[in-house]
Design a protein around this motif. Sequence first.
Motif, PDB file in Angstrom:
ATOM      1  N   HIS A  17       0.854  -1.185   0.000  1.00  9.79           N
ATOM      2  CA  HIS A  17       0.000   0.000   0.000  1.00  9.79           C
ATOM      3  C   HIS A  17       0.877   1.218   0.000  1.00  9.79           C
ATOM      4  O   HIS A  17       1.645   1.445   0.915  1.00  9.79           O
ATOM      5  N   LEU A  79       3.017  -6.441   6.852  1.00 13.46           N
ATOM      6  CA  LEU A  79       1.933  -6.827   5.942  1.00 13.46           C
ATOM      7  C   LEU A  79       2.073  -6.159   4.584  1.00 13.46           C
ATOM      8  O   LEU A  79       1.652  -6.703   3.563  1.00 13.46           O
ATOM      9  N   VAL A  87       3.063  -1.231   6.603  1.00  9.61           N
ATOM     10  CA  VAL A  87       1.935  -1.656   7.446  1.00  9.61           C
ATOM     11  C   VAL A  87       2.366  -2.920   8.182  1.00  9.61           C
ATOM     12  O   VAL A  87       2.869  -3.868   7.565  1.00  9.61           O
ATOM     13  N   ALA A 100      -3.788  -3.548  12.395  1.00  4.60           N
ATOM     14  CA  ALA A 100      -2.836  -3.226  11.319  1.00  4.60           C
ATOM     15  C   ALA A 100      -2.309  -1.829  11.622  1.00  4.60           C
ATOM     16  O   ALA A 100      -3.088  -0.886  11.737  1.00  4.60           O
ATOM     17  N   VAL A 134     -12.496   0.842   6.293  1.00  5.12           N
ATOM     18  CA  VAL A 134     -11.657   0.300   7.366  1.00  5.12           C
ATOM     19  C   VAL A 134     -11.644   1.255   8.577  1.00  5.12           C
ATOM     20  O   VAL A 134     -11.349   2.445   8.431  1.00  5.12           O
ATOM     21  N   GLU A 151      -8.204  -1.274  12.057  1.00  2.93           N
ATOM     22  CA  GLU A 151      -8.767  -2.622  12.170  1.00  2.93           C
ATOM     23  C   GLU A 151      -7.963  -3.555  11.259  1.00  2.93           C
ATOM     24  O   GLU A 151      -7.663  -3.195  10.118  1.00  2.93           O
ATOM     25  N   TYR A 152      -7.604  -4.704  11.779  1.00  3.89           N
ATOM     26  CA  TYR A 152      -6.843  -5.679  10.994  1.00  3.89           C
ATOM     27  C   TYR A 152      -7.809  -6.462  10.102  1.00  3.89           C
ATOM     28  O   TYR A 152      -8.714  -7.138  10.600  1.00  3.89           O
ATOM     29  N   CYS A 153      -7.624  -6.352   8.801  1.00  6.56           N
ATOM     30  CA  CYS A 153      -8.485  -7.078   7.851  1.00  6.56           C
ATOM     31  C   CYS A 153      -7.811  -8.404   7.517  1.00  6.56           C
ATOM     32  O   CYS A 153      -6.917  -8.485   6.662  1.00  6.56           O
ATOM     33  N   LEU A 205      -9.761  -4.290   1.057  1.00  6.87           N
ATOM     34  CA  LEU A 205      -9.319  -5.335   1.985  1.00  6.87           C
ATOM     35  C   LEU A 205     -10.497  -6.229   2.334  1.00  6.87           C
ATOM     36  O   LEU A 205     -11.655  -5.796   2.260  1.00  6.87           O
ATOM     37  N   PHE A 396      -1.727 -12.977   3.323  1.00  5.22           N
ATOM     38  CA  PHE A 396      -0.818 -11.893   2.943  1.00  5.22           C
ATOM     39  C   PHE A 396       0.436 -12.458   2.299  1.00  5.22           C
ATOM     40  O   PHE A 396       0.874 -13.562   2.641  1.00  5.22           O
TER      41      PHE A 396
END
Length: 453
Positions: A17, A79, A87, A100, A134, A151-153, A205, A396
Amino acid sequence: MSEQMQVQLDDRHPTDHEPSTIAAESTSCSGDSTSSSTSSSSTSSSPSSVSSPSRTSSYSVQIEKTQVSASHFRKIRILGKGDVGRVYLVEEKQTKKLYALKVLNKKEMVKRNKVKRAFAEQAILSNAHHPFIVPLHHSFQSADYLYFCLEYCVGGEFFLALQQRPGKVLREHEARFYAAEVIAALEYLHLHGLIYRDLKPENILLHQSGHLMLSDFDLSVRSPAVRSPTIVHSSISSLFSAQPMLDTRSCSDVRTNSFVGTEEYLAPEVIRGEGHTSTVDWWTLGILVFEMIFGYTPFKGTNRHDTFDRILTLPLEFPYFGGNPYFNGTDASGACKSCIRKLLHKNENKRLGARAGASEVKSHPFFKSINFALLRHMRPPILPSRQARPIDAVHFKNIKESVSFELEDDHSPSSSHPPSSPIPMPLNDKNTESSTDDPFADFDSVTVIRPSQ
Ligand code: ADE
């Protein structure tokens, strides 16, 4: 093509990203058009949050000043990686919850003129409350970095999920489901006077529930004045329903000239540099639906110049079979092709969504089977593995971290700490009225409290 065109483009399918945005201020419009929320861990506030919460003017979230710092988190793995940041999957030490954590390097942001973008992203994320956007839980800064605790996706990038499907495509009804969720999120943003401008599979995501979440708001732009939704009386020839529709284009009056977006997803009016409106988001939706169904984008050329040329001049063509193993020799439906064709109208004024925004797009026969109010209760086509533990981040890519970054080493909670070496002022990127020389002095450390689900 102008010089300006070359500057702010992202490469297609970066390995991570890449944060990059335009500045935004807060808005005074409210209204969530989608009924329920998806975040599974959104109401916690940090143990070290301080001061009484203040109700923001919009979006129905509460924002508190916070004393959260990087040392509250344990790094688990990387990630994603971009030009100004990374990230990380992190665990909050006290609650053991996974997040995240997007870490942006201040010096790199100044060097690449991306300071305004971080402010914009913070303004949008800290105010947004929508099941398909998100959630931001905390944002804070240290001497050298800005942090966004998101928030962790668990399901990872939609792009990767798409790549792993046979033929890299979805069945038509599956594509329709994701397109509908994107429309709901875009409707919310447009209602709040925001143009997203960077829709692509890499910025979508997948939440643990399988529902999608838009991320990366660094290219989004805000309307200086948000107007209330109005009723549009349709003419049958131009719209699909004779019913009056709500015009949700609160930001339709915004025309912005920035040349931003991702090459294959750029709308013709962005390439022409004539200024653009929220209608660019409907163009990018058209490219996304095409890519989900046929496995490639319709105007991709041999190089950037060729791609732009095709976007501007090449008539849209559908493949008969498209290499899509699900079609079994049949074709995409007429409604599907009609929807894509109307979204990819090169004349922005004639494009689907140009008259009444999201309600017009939702009314297209392609979405006839979708009950938009119940989207959150539909079963998503792709479900993240239930066997794998979220902490293993199985959805991931494995990314090598060339220089290891230790959260534990970054204790300084605020900009009052001097950077390890001076951060130069941006040349033409004055985003604050601050009297100090620190371009990040006004970056608030906040904890966001969303209404309980
Ligand atoms: N990459 C960027 N943001 C993310 C998030 N919120 N969850 C998982 N991966 C991400």
